[in-house]
Motif scaffolding. Structure first.
Motif, PDB file in Angstrom:
ATOM      1  N   ALA A 185       0.824  -1.205   0.000  1.00 57.16           N
ATOM      2  CA  ALA A 185       0.000   0.000   0.000  1.00 57.16           C
ATOM      3  C   ALA A 185       0.860   1.258   0.000  1.00 57.16           C
ATOM      4  N   GLU A 186       1.949   1.245   0.775  1.00 54.74           N
ATOM      5  CA  GLU A 186       2.844   2.403   0.804  1.00 54.74           C
ATOM      6  C   GLU A 186       3.503   2.611  -0.556  1.00 54.74           C
ATOM      7  N   THR A 189       1.075   4.400  -2.692  1.00 53.97           N
ATOM      8  CA  THR A 189       0.979   5.808  -2.320  1.00 53.97           C
ATOM      9  C   THR A 189       2.155   6.597  -2.874  1.00 53.97           C
ATOM     10  N   GLN A 190       3.349   5.998  -2.792  1.00 56.46           N
ATOM     11  CA  GLN A 190       4.540   6.662  -3.328  1.00 56.46           C
ATOM     12  C   GLN A 190       4.453   6.842  -4.841  1.00 56.46           C
ATOM     13  N   LEU A 193      -0.973   6.999  -5.965  1.00 60.51           N
ATOM     14  CA  LEU A 193      -2.342   6.576  -5.683  1.00 60.51           C
ATOM     15  C   LEU A 193      -2.830   7.187  -4.372  1.00 60.51           C
ATOM     16  N   PRO A 194      -4.106   7.525  -4.272  1.00 61.69           N
ATOM     17  CA  PRO A 194      -4.646   7.934  -2.964  1.00 61.69           C
ATOM     18  C   PRO A 194      -4.449   6.810  -1.953  1.00 61.69           C
ATOM     19  N   ALA A 195      -4.142   7.173  -0.715  1.00 56.89           N
ATOM     20  CA  ALA A 195      -3.776   6.176   0.292  1.00 56.89           C
ATOM     21  C   ALA A 195      -4.874   5.141   0.499  1.00 56.89           C
ATOM     22  N   ASP A 196      -6.144   5.566   0.552  1.00 62.85           N
ATOM     23  CA  ASP A 196      -7.221   4.615   0.795  1.00 62.85           C
ATOM     24  C   ASP A 196      -7.396   3.658  -0.369  1.00 62.85           C
ATOM     25  N   SER A 198      -4.985   2.794  -2.507  1.00 60.80           N
ATOM     26  CA  SER A 198      -3.812   1.924  -2.528  1.00 60.80           C
ATOM     27  C   SER A 198      -3.951   0.797  -1.516  1.00 60.80           C
ATOM     28  N   LEU A 199      -4.494   1.110  -0.328  1.00 62.69           N
ATOM     29  CA  LEU A 199      -4.684   0.078   0.693  1.00 62.69           C
ATOM     30  C   LEU A 199      -5.722  -0.943   0.249  1.00 62.69           C
TER      31      LEU A 199
END
Length: 268
Positions: A185-186, A189-190, A193-196, A198-199
Motif C-alpha cells: 500500500a505504501e 501511495t509513493q 495513488l490515494p492512500a485509501d 492503494s490500501l
C-alpha cells in the motif's frame, strides 16, 4: 479422529478462545469442557452461558489439558493447575519457546505435546505445527490431532527443535503477510495513488492471491508466480528487484531467524 473424554483449557485469550470455538463448532460436547481464566471476558462468560461449558470450576483431573497462557505466565500458573492432571492426562501446550523439559519441570505430566497454531485459527483457516514426546501414546496423538484440526490444518514434526522454526514461519507468519499489505500500500501511495485506494488494492491483491493458492493446491507458488509474469513485462521488472541477491528471500530468511532465536530465548 476421537476426542478426549474431558478437556481443560487453561487460558482463554485470543488463541485459547479460537481453539474453544473450533471445538464447539466441531461438535465437542460442552459439558466435557472446563475453561480456566483468571479474568474471563464478558464474551467468554456469554459463551459459557450459551454453550454450557464450565467456567472456572473446581479443579479436577482432565484427560486433555490445553495450556494457552502467555509463555511469561507459565511459572505463575503452573502450581495452581497441578490438580488438573491425572494418571492418564496429557498436556497440549501452545506456549512459544517453552520446551518439553521446561514444561515437565513445572507440571505433573509425562505425555507432553508442543503445538504452534497461528492467528487464522480465529476463522478456521489456521495451520498448526505439533511435536509429541516419547511418552505420548498413539491414541493421545490422535486426540491432540482432533483438538488442533478444529481450527485448520495440522502438521507433525519429529524433532522438538523444529517447533521454533514452525513458530518463526507459520506462527509469526501472518504478521509478515499483514506487513506486506502495508508495504504494498505504501508503494502505491509513493506512486501517486490515494492512500485509501492503494490500501484497498493491496488488501484485495493479497486476499485474492491467497485464495488462488488455496484453490490450486497442486500448483506450486513458483508456478503461480511465473503464470503472472511475462518476460520483459512490468511484473518481471518488479521481480528483478524482489528476487535480487539482496531482495525479499534473504530478508525473509533473516526475519525467520530472528523469530526463531526469540522463541529459543523464551525457553528459559
Amino acid at each position: 479422529m476421537t476426542a478426549p473424554e474431558t478437556l481443560a483449557l487453561v487460558g482463554a485469550g485470543k488463541m485459547g478462545s479460537s481453539l474453544l470455538g473450533g471445538w464447539l463448532a466441531a461438535g465437542f460436547e460442552p459439558r466435557r469442557i472446563s475453561v480456566y481464566d483468571p479474568a474471563p471476558s464478558d464474551a467468554l462468560r456469554a459463551q459459557a452461558g450459551k454453550w454450557g461449558f464450565a467456567l472456572n470450576p473446581a479443579h479436577a483431573p482432565a484427560e486433555a489439558v490445553v495450556l494457552a497462557v502467555k509463555p511469561q505466565a507459565l511459572d505463575a500458573v503452573a502450581a495452581g493447575i497441578a490438580a488438573l492432571f491425572g494418571r492418564d492426562s496429557f498436556l497440549l501446550s501452545i506456549l512459544a519457546g517453552k520446551t518439553v523439559h521446561n514444561l515437565a519441570a513445572r507440571l505433573p505430566a509425562s505425555a507432553i505435546l508442543r503445538a504452534m497454531p497461528n492467528t487464522p485459527a480465529a476463522v478456521g483457516r489456521g495451520v498448526t505445527g505439533v511435536f509429541a514426546n516419547e511418552a505420548t501414546r498413539p491414541d493421545q496423538r490422535e486426540k491432540a490431532q482432533f483438538l488442533l484440526s478444529g481450527v485448520g490444518g495440522v502438521e507433525w514434526v519429529e524433532r522438538e527443535s523444529l517447533i521454533d522454526a514452525v513458530t518463526a514461519i507459520s506462527g509469526s507468519g501472518p504478521a509478515y503477510v499483514f506487513n506486506l499489505v502495508e508495504a504494498l500500500a505504501e508503494a502505491g501511495t509513493q506512486l501517486g495513488l490515494p492512500a485509501d485506494l492503494s490500501l484497498r488494492l493491496a488488501r484485495a491483491t493479497v486476499e485474492g492471491s491467497g485464495e488462488l493458492l488455496r484453490r490450486q493446491p497442486d500448483i506450486s507458488a513458483a508456478t503461480l508466480r511465473k503464470n503472472v509474469t511475462s518476460p520483459g513485462g512490468t511484473t518481471q521488472a518488479a521481480l528483478d528487484v524482489l528476487m535480487a541477491p539482496d531482495g525479499l528471500t534473504p530478508l525473509m530468511v533473516r526475519a525467520g531467524a530472528a523469530a526463531r532465536k526469540r522463541a529459543e530465548d523464551l525457553s528459559g
